[in-house]
Write a protein that holds these residues in place. Sequence first.
Motif, mmCIF file in Angstrom:
data_model
loop_
_atom_site.group_PDB
_atom_site.id
_atom_site.type_symbol
_atom_site.label_atom_id
_atom_site.label_comp_id
_atom_site.label_asym_id
_atom_site.label_seq_id
_atom_site.Cartn_x
_atom_site.Cartn_y
_atom_site.Cartn_z
ATOM 1 N N ILE A 86 0.851 -1.086 -0.098
ATOM 2 C CA ILE A 86 -0.105 -0.089 -0.125
ATOM 3 C C ILE A 86 1.078 1.133 0.027
ATOM 4 N N LEU A 87 0.779 2.138 -1.127
ATOM 5 C CA LEU A 87 1.550 3.139 -1.171
ATOM 6 C C LEU A 87 0.951 4.656 -1.233
ATOM 7 N N LYS A 88 1.879 5.604 -0.887
ATOM 8 C CA LYS A 88 1.478 6.835 -1.111
ATOM 9 C C LYS A 88 1.477 7.181 -2.799
ATOM 10 N N SER A 89 0.743 8.683 -2.769
ATOM 11 C CA SER A 89 0.622 9.021 -4.083
ATOM 12 C C SER A 89 1.812 8.818 -5.304
ATOM 13 N N ASN A 90 3.062 8.884 -4.356
ATOM 14 C CA ASN A 90 4.312 8.753 -5.347
ATOM 15 C C ASN A 90 4.855 7.433 -5.765
ATOM 16 N N TYR A 91 3.986 6.195 -5.327
ATOM 17 C CA TYR A 91 4.374 5.347 -5.675
ATOM 18 C C TYR A 91 5.713 4.397 -5.240
ATOM 19 N N PHE A 92 6.452 5.302 -4.297
ATOM 20 C CA PHE A 92 7.781 4.973 -4.000
ATOM 21 C C PHE A 92 7.597 4.480 -2.243
ATOM 22 N N TRP A 93 6.844 5.231 -1.407
ATOM 23 C CA TRP A 93 6.731 5.136 -0.132
ATOM 24 C C TRP A 93 5.637 4.266 0.403
ATOM 25 N N GLU A 94 5.907 3.052 1.032
ATOM 26 C CA GLU A 94 4.973 2.254 1.777
ATOM 27 C C GLU A 94 4.502 2.848 2.778
ATOM 28 N N LEU A 95 3.125 2.618 3.022
ATOM 29 C CA LEU A 95 2.634 3.106 4.174
ATOM 30 C C LEU A 95 2.191 2.254 5.220
ATOM 31 N N ASP A 96 2.391 2.855 6.644
ATOM 32 C CA ASP A 96 2.173 1.783 7.822
ATOM 33 C C ASP A 96 0.886 2.120 8.286
ATOM 34 N N SER A 97 0.548 3.447 8.087
ATOM 35 C CA SER A 97 -0.844 3.921 8.551
ATOM 36 C C SER A 97 -1.465 5.016 7.449
ATOM 37 N N PHE A 98 -2.768 5.089 7.839
ATOM 38 C CA PHE A 98 -3.398 6.194 6.726
ATOM 39 C C PHE A 98 -4.613 6.792 7.686
ATOM 40 N N ASN A 99 -4.917 7.919 7.040
ATOM 41 C CA ASN A 99 -6.120 8.679 7.360
ATOM 42 C C ASN A 99 -7.288 8.425 6.814
ATOM 43 N N ALA A 100 -8.500 8.295 7.196
ATOM 44 C CA ALA A 100 -9.777 8.081 6.258
ATOM 45 C C ALA A 100 -9.883 9.114 5.413
ATOM 46 N N GLY A 101 -10.138 8.794 4.252
ATOM 47 C CA GLY A 101 -10.535 9.508 3.083
ATOM 48 C C GLY A 101 -9.251 9.805 2.242
ATOM 49 N N GLU A 102 -8.238 9.173 2.701
ATOM 50 C CA GLU A 102 -7.069 9.389 1.745
ATOM 51 C C GLU A 102 -7.046 8.364 0.599
ATOM 52 N N THR A 103 -6.387 8.650 -0.367
ATOM 53 C CA THR A 103 -6.346 7.914 -1.532
ATOM 54 C C THR A 103 -5.259 6.907 -1.333
ATOM 55 N N LEU A 104 -5.438 5.524 -1.486
ATOM 56 C CA LEU A 104 -4.664 4.525 -1.233
ATOM 57 C C LEU A 104 -4.292 4.009 -2.854
ATOM 58 N N TYR A 105 -2.713 3.610 -2.838
ATOM 59 C CA TYR A 105 -2.459 3.224 -4.166
ATOM 60 C C TYR A 105 -1.885 1.648 -3.799
ATOM 61 N N PHE A 106 -2.082 0.724 -4.522
ATOM 62 C CA PHE A 106 -1.841 -0.633 -4.437
ATOM 63 C C PHE A 106 -0.757 -1.126 -5.499
ATOM 64 N N LYS A 107 0.504 -1.680 -5.084
ATOM 65 C CA LYS A 107 1.305 -2.355 -6.088
ATOM 66 C C LYS A 107 1.359 -3.714 -5.804
ATOM 67 N N VAL A 108 1.363 -4.656 -6.978
ATOM 68 C CA VAL A 108 1.662 -5.914 -6.881
ATOM 69 C C VAL A 108 2.879 -6.336 -7.611
#
Length: 181
Positions: free
Chosen positions: A137-159
């Motif tokens: 699960i990444l931030k919008s820059n596709y480089f930083w993995e998320l440990d947590s996020f806030n409701a309403g944030e857009t999440l990006y998934f990388k497989v």
Amino acid sequence: SSGLLFVGTSSSGSIDDLADVENFNAGQELMLLLRDGDLNMDKTAVEQVSVRVSGDIVQDNVALTLTETAADSGIFSAVLRTAYGEEANTSNDILEVRGNEKVTATYTDALQATGATRAEVSKTLTVNVGSDGVVSILKSNYFWELDSFNAGETLYFKVDDADLNLDSRSLDETEISVTSG
């Protein structure tokens, strides 16, 4: 002459153009094909022969009954069902296997072309292995993995899974399911 083959699919639907396979994926069905005219004892009847199939890692084994494709053909076939498994289930007719397992089919040829009698004939193939997939699960820059996020944030998934790379010349797509727990 006799021969034991694990075969894939036929392009024409004919037994004559079935391709011998050397490896397979767990869960795949395989056709076992045996050509042995000596087993054709009654030219007017469709006959059967037993073949033992076993694996060397999970240690499962299945007794397959091959049926002659037509009276007087001397060609016998059956479908072997396989499944991924960590341990053998001897109460089913499915061969449980794992990656890199050597699977061997064996039957006793009563009379070979050389004159040898009761010769063990076998064919071995290997279960394929793949690569482990990773979902991030990444931030919008596709480089930083998320440990947590806030409701309403857009999440990006990388497989990342090399097994999903079906065409190296184009971008491949896959489907993922997201659930909250």
